[in-house]
Design an enzyme around this catalytic site. Sequence first.
Site, PDB file in Angstrom:
ATOM      1  N   GLU A 109      -2.782   7.155   8.995  1.00 31.95           N
ATOM      2  CA  GLU A 109      -1.957   8.332   8.753  1.00 31.95           C
ATOM      3  C   GLU A 109      -2.837   9.558   8.872  1.00 31.95           C
ATOM      4  O   GLU A 109      -3.912   9.620   8.272  1.00 31.95           O
ATOM      5  CB  GLU A 109      -1.343   8.248   7.344  1.00 31.95           C
TER       6      GLU A 109
ATOM      7  N   LYS B 101       9.360  -0.914   4.589  1.00 33.21           N
ATOM      8  CA  LYS B 101       9.020   0.355   3.933  1.00 33.21           C
ATOM      9  C   LYS B 101      10.029   0.580   2.822  1.00 33.21           C
ATOM     10  O   LYS B 101      11.232   0.357   2.990  1.00 33.21           O
ATOM     11  CB  LYS B 101       9.006   1.518   4.932  1.00 33.21           C
TER      12      LYS B 101
ATOM     13  N   ARG C  67       1.923   9.335  11.453  1.00 32.52           N
ATOM     14  CA  ARG C  67       1.392   8.035  11.844  1.00 32.52           C
ATOM     15  C   ARG C  67       0.647   8.213  13.163  1.00 32.52           C
ATOM     16  O   ARG C  67       1.217   8.710  14.134  1.00 32.52           O
ATOM     17  CB  ARG C  67       2.554   7.070  12.017  1.00 32.52           C
TER      18      ARG C  67
ATOM     19  N   GLU D  68       0.856  -1.184   0.000  1.00 31.56           N
ATOM     20  CA  GLU D  68       0.000   0.000   0.000  1.00 31.56           C
ATOM     21  C   GLU D  68       0.890   1.231   0.000  1.00 31.56           C
ATOM     22  O   GLU D  68       2.089   1.130   0.255  1.00 31.56           O
ATOM     23  CB  GLU D  68      -0.953  -0.011   1.196  1.00 31.56           C
TER      24      GLU D  68
ATOM     25  N   LYS E 120       2.752   4.523   1.184  1.00 30.50           N
ATOM     26  CA  LYS E 120       3.208   5.085   2.455  1.00 30.50           C
ATOM     27  C   LYS E 120       2.938   6.576   2.362  1.00 30.50           C
ATOM     28  O   LYS E 120       3.547   7.270   1.558  1.00 30.50           O
ATOM     29  CB  LYS E 120       4.704   4.808   2.641  1.00 30.50           C
TER      30      LYS E 120
END
Lengths: 551, 362
Positions: free
Chosen positions: A280, A412, A235, A228, A230
Amino acid sequence: MNRFAALLDRLAYEPRRNAKIRLMADYFRATPDPERGVALAALTGKLAFTNAKPGLIRTLIAERTDPVLFEMSYDYVGDLSETVALMWPAPPKAAPAANHPPFLSEIVEGLEVLPKRDLPGQLAQWLDGLDETGRWALLKLITGALRVGASARLAKTAVAALGDIPPDEVELVWPGLTMPYRELFAWVEGRAERPETLDPAPFRPVMLAHAVEDEGFGGLAAADFAAEWKWDGIRVQAVSGRSLEGERVTRLYSRTGEDLSAAFPDLVAALDFEGALDGELLVVREARVQSFNVLQQRLNRKTVTAKMLAEFPAHIRAYDLLTEGGEDLRPLPFRARRARLEALAARLIAGGHDRLDLSPMVPFASWEALAAARADPAGAGAGPDAAAVEGVMLKRWDTPYLPGRPKGPWWKWKRDPHTVDAVLMYAQRGHGKRSSYYSDYTFGVWTAGEDGDVLVPVGKAYFGFTDAELLEIDKFVRSATVNRFGPVREVLHAPDEGLVLEIAFEGLARSTRHKSGVAMRFPRVARLRWDKPPREADRLETLEALLRSEG
Amino acid sequence: MRPEDLLCPSPKGLYSPAGDFYVDPVRAVPRALITHGHSDHARRGHGQVLATRETLDLMALRYGANFAGATQALAYGESVDINGVRVTAHPAGHVLGSAQMALDWRGLTIVASGDYKDAADPTCAPFAPVRCHVFISEATFGLPVFRHPDAAAETAKLVNSVGLFPERAHILGAYSLGKAQRMMALLRQAGHAAPLYVHGALTEITDYYEAKGMALGPIRPVKGVAKAELAGAIVIAPPMALTDVWTRNFPDPVTAFASGWMRVRARARQRGIELPLVVSDHADWDGLTASVAATGCEELWVTHGAEDALVHWAGTRGLRARPLHMVGYAEEDEDAQAAAEGEPPPAAAEGEAEAGAGDGAP
């Protein structure tokens, strides 16, 4: 209080994280209840005093010292609390045996119950009973200027270190506890059961990812992972539940467990569900995600105004669902949690919820396909929001939600950063392990000056280089010093002599604090360009153009 | 007859027109009285030098045996006559051999105290106030923010830190003459019996203190010692070595510094000190004012440091006082300051200067 003051004194000078934890743990071990609990409250920022203003402290010292000597001293020391702490005259020796050094707990209790008019007399009496460090700590504490470089998280980690308890466990029980934390200490010391969490909206330690390094994916199979975007926001963990009285309690936490609710009342009010979700925080205007620069304009404000709420509407883009309606989903594999999250988001959106949406999946069949998507998020589904995409996240379909940064389940993979070739202008010695190295670098780019091109500083970097590169730069700084200002050295930076650093950074913002008018996000040294003469480094115009394109 | 006929400030230092000699001159002169061995007070190249035996010996250690044309030793309580001026040495309590020089001439007494402290020090004779008409005082710590705490309590901080971080080396910065040996003695009094490791710049002077009968326990040169052996050890070094590349040879070092300047947080932070110890060989504010009062002087002259504050204080007591604006002193401290900036001090004595590159690396 003198013992606590000695701890603060030592913490203020100690740069190493682990050493700070040791110092605090040592204090907690050696100090009885309730004193240590009050100290823990002070260290975690739970104490706030409003009555003691600098004016009061000035009055007290003026009554006791020669004004000329005070001014000379203040001028020399440069800090009011410290000057007063050092100058405070010792009470007559014959006097009070009753004047034992006050306990921190006594002081905190006293400050809560004392009528304002009794404060000067009581404060003077406490100061009489303390030594220089004790007076400094007391004055810093009551004026709210207690900055010793130890975060709440670090203090809790030190408590956890008293027993063999993971810091995240302390974090879990923390919201239900209050000063002086007797049950917490009893638990970590193995004298009592784990305290019950009564908080209806507690923080749960978050799961973090490792960065995909240059070596790539090695033996990993693309089919094992979901991908997905970032998003480039903050966060957060949004938690909502009902108290025993049936009242709804909603909180927004940072990834370290800091309560952000007060800064985002619009979002907190809108979150209407039972559970805890990971996502997020973004500013979304007219269904478009804004860049981090826009979000930052809201973050930097102390108070939240109605205008700001209207101009910077906060949203959550959901990544994960940790609990729902009292059920803990964390043991479930990501695939199952994602299905529950999708169902919840669909229900909420159908119910008219406009502050929450789902972070979309990025379909991919091979690592090559994912690399292509990462290189062009706009064309791979992110559309007009692509500017707010920081990279891609990879999550194994089959792993539970694990606190901390376990190696393997989450990765990530950030987009390639911006880079600029800049010239090293100043270097400063680092702290702690790096105190004998010049490891903090101010770098600049060229711009037109009155007499031709000059370098203008555009940022500071103190990481990104390897240990071997640090040695090289340190050696260069020592040999190319042209000026010294305390711990800072100005190094040679002429068109044909100097060191060019390739600086990588995540983004740019306009800045009034910097002479260049730009400020970089996460600047770091990507490479040393010994091969490049400074005259070939980049120009300020390049950065300004990037600023315009970033909006 | 004015006091200035007996002693007056001059560009080379305090000069006695009556006796034709200088006290602690900053340049080479035919005849000098030296109060103590620190490099800002004791310079080389004078014709004749009068000082205590210890000060003469320390100067010879630093500068070589031929540091002056001729030398004469003066014990505490002993007097000599120089051109009609009677000179008597009295203990100043600053470092080993430090002396106040009392000058008597035609019924007038002036005491040039050099640097002094009234606090206890196991490595030198205690300060003794001398009745005089004019007292000449330093004012290094001449502000009421400087109140030196109990040196034993400060030393305990270091010992406790070693207990808490037994895997780290503790590097203690201390001036190579006086402070270093006082810290050794204080550490022994605090019960720290383990060997103390020393930087090469400290060994000669420390050996001299031991030869004078001071028991400082096991002292070992740090040079050549394996890194692992230094875990939990205390290593004493001149202040300028603290930020030197030299420190890279120690296991995760804690940097401590014993100095009166450590009282002010900004100064400790600026230098990157992690464990500041407020231990000074100079009188603090209370010590300065009490010592001045104890001399019963009619007039106070202030040589260097925070002159204005001490002169102001004297004024509030009805005591005549004047700043002498002497230059060239307190460089023992300035040296350290310059060293913090990574710069070799221009006027550094050999003892400190060699602390720089490379020496004593384990």
